[in-house]
Design a protein around this motif. Structure first.
Motif, PDB file in Angstrom:
ATOM      1  N   MET A  97      14.561  14.641 -18.594  1.00  0.00           N
ATOM      2  CA  MET A  97      15.848  13.986 -19.274  1.00  0.00           C
ATOM      3  C   MET A  97      16.140  12.498 -18.558  1.00  0.00           C
ATOM      4  O   MET A  97      16.818  12.512 -17.485  1.00  0.00           O
ATOM      5  CB  MET A  97      17.022  15.364 -19.358  1.00  0.00           C
ATOM      6  N   ASN A  98      16.550  12.314 -19.646  1.00  0.00           N
ATOM      7  CA  ASN A  98      17.194  10.549 -19.114  1.00  0.00           C
ATOM      8  C   ASN A  98      18.580  11.260 -18.685  1.00  0.00           C
ATOM      9  O   ASN A  98      19.404  12.230 -19.275  1.00  0.00           O
ATOM     10  CB  ASN A  98      16.902   9.662 -19.815  1.00  0.00           C
ATOM     11  N   GLU A  99      19.470  10.020 -18.546  1.00  0.00           N
ATOM     12  CA  GLU A  99      20.939  10.370 -17.855  1.00  0.00           C
ATOM     13  C   GLU A  99      21.642  10.164 -19.239  1.00  0.00           C
ATOM     14  O   GLU A  99      22.734  11.279 -19.310  1.00  0.00           O
ATOM     15  CB  GLU A  99      21.570   8.834 -16.910  1.00  0.00           C
ATOM     16  N   ARG A 100      21.149   9.264 -20.743  1.00  0.00           N
ATOM     17  CA  ARG A 100      22.260   9.494 -21.467  1.00  0.00           C
ATOM     18  C   ARG A 100      21.882  11.086 -22.373  1.00  0.00           C
ATOM     19  O   ARG A 100      22.486  11.868 -22.845  1.00  0.00           O
ATOM     20  CB  ARG A 100      21.197   8.741 -22.641  1.00  0.00           C
ATOM     21  N   LEU A 138      11.411  18.995 -23.191  1.00  0.00           N
ATOM     22  CA  LEU A 138      12.201  18.648 -23.069  1.00  0.00           C
ATOM     23  C   LEU A 138      13.637  19.400 -23.625  1.00  0.00           C
ATOM     24  O   LEU A 138      14.583  19.414 -23.357  1.00  0.00           O
ATOM     25  CB  LEU A 138      12.569  17.778 -24.228  1.00  0.00           C
ATOM     26  N   ARG A 139      13.516  19.990 -24.851  1.00  0.00           N
ATOM     27  CA  ARG A 139      14.252  20.753 -25.630  1.00  0.00           C
ATOM     28  C   ARG A 139      14.781  22.359 -24.413  1.00  0.00           C
ATOM     29  O   ARG A 139      15.845  22.397 -24.481  1.00  0.00           O
ATOM     30  CB  ARG A 139      13.412  21.801 -26.652  1.00  0.00           C
ATOM     31  N   ALA A 140      14.021  22.932 -24.784  1.00  0.00           N
ATOM     32  CA  ALA A 140      14.049  24.133 -22.715  1.00  0.00           C
ATOM     33  C   ALA A 140      15.005  23.132 -21.761  1.00  0.00           C
ATOM     34  O   ALA A 140      16.068  24.004 -21.218  1.00  0.00           O
ATOM     35  CB  ALA A 140      13.366  24.004 -22.797  1.00  0.00           C
ATOM     36  N   GLU A 141      14.940  21.824 -21.698  1.00  0.00           N
ATOM     37  CA  GLU A 141      15.456  21.371 -19.672  1.00  0.00           C
ATOM     38  C   GLU A 141      16.745  21.159 -20.773  1.00  0.00           C
ATOM     39  O   GLU A 141      17.391  20.559 -20.133  1.00  0.00           O
ATOM     40  CB  GLU A 141      14.555  20.119 -19.829  1.00  0.00           C
ATOM     41  N   PHE A 142      17.210  20.392 -21.732  1.00  0.00           N
ATOM     42  CA  PHE A 142      18.573  20.384 -22.665  1.00  0.00           C
ATOM     43  C   PHE A 142      19.116  21.367 -22.783  1.00  0.00           C
ATOM     44  O   PHE A 142      20.124  21.407 -21.968  1.00  0.00           O
ATOM     45  CB  PHE A 142      18.361  19.640 -24.198  1.00  0.00           C
ATOM     46  N   LEU A 143      18.666  22.591 -23.182  1.00  0.00           N
ATOM     47  CA  LEU A 143      19.250  23.800 -23.257  1.00  0.00           C
ATOM     48  C   LEU A 143      19.613  24.349 -22.103  1.00  0.00           C
ATOM     49  O   LEU A 143      21.146  24.754 -22.187  1.00  0.00           O
ATOM     50  CB  LEU A 143      18.633  25.109 -24.005  1.00  0.00           C
ATOM     51  N   ALA A 177      24.324  16.673 -23.022  1.00  0.00           N
ATOM     52  CA  ALA A 177      24.169  18.148 -22.613  1.00  0.00           C
ATOM     53  C   ALA A 177      26.015  18.293 -22.393  1.00  0.00           C
ATOM     54  O   ALA A 177      26.344  19.739 -22.403  1.00  0.00           O
ATOM     55  CB  ALA A 177      23.144  18.379 -21.417  1.00  0.00           C
ATOM     56  N   HIS A 178      26.191  18.052 -21.325  1.00  0.00           N
ATOM     57  CA  HIS A 178      27.226  18.250 -20.881  1.00  0.00           C
ATOM     58  C   HIS A 178      28.291  18.252 -22.101  1.00  0.00           C
ATOM     59  O   HIS A 178      29.669  18.512 -22.173  1.00  0.00           O
ATOM     60  CB  HIS A 178      27.826  17.151 -19.547  1.00  0.00           C
ATOM     61  N   THR A 179      28.261  16.762 -22.840  1.00  0.00           N
ATOM     62  CA  THR A 179      29.426  16.907 -23.790  1.00  0.00           C
ATOM     63  C   THR A 179      29.361  17.997 -24.579  1.00  0.00           C
ATOM     64  O   THR A 179      30.076  18.676 -24.422  1.00  0.00           O
ATOM     65  CB  THR A 179      29.253  15.492 -24.590  1.00  0.00           C
TER      66      THR A 179
END
Length: 83
Positions: free
Chosen positions: A1-4, A36-41, A9-11
């Motif tokens: 994941m990139n910084e954005r 990517l979806r799994a990492e985001f979740l 995710a934090h938001t």
């Protein structure tokens, strides 16, 4: 994941997502990249867990007079008038 994406995710974990970011979040959730979806979740979940630990560690009981002050304030309110 990139910084954005980490920021998004934090938001989401904070519950402060706005309309501008909502579209980006939906794209991440709808991505065809399952990693990517799994990492985001996972980032959302870890952030929520960290926030829960912080809330528990820093929780303080309300002042003893709070209940009395609230009940007094409620009693002082005028009841609604039927029209």
């Amino acid at each position: 994941m990139n910084e954005r994406q980490v920021d998004l995710a934090h938001t989401v974990a904070l519950g402060s997502i706005d309309d501008v970011d909502h579209h980006e979040v939906q794209e991440l959730l709808d991505t065809e990249d399952p990693a990517l979806r799994a990492e985001f979740l996972r980032e959302i979940g870890q952030t929520r867990e960290a926030l829960a630990v912080l809330a528990t560690a820093t929780a303080t009981p309300p002042p003893a007079t709070l209940r009395t002050r609230l009940l007094t304030a409620i009693a002082a309110e005028q009841p609604p008038v039927a029209s």
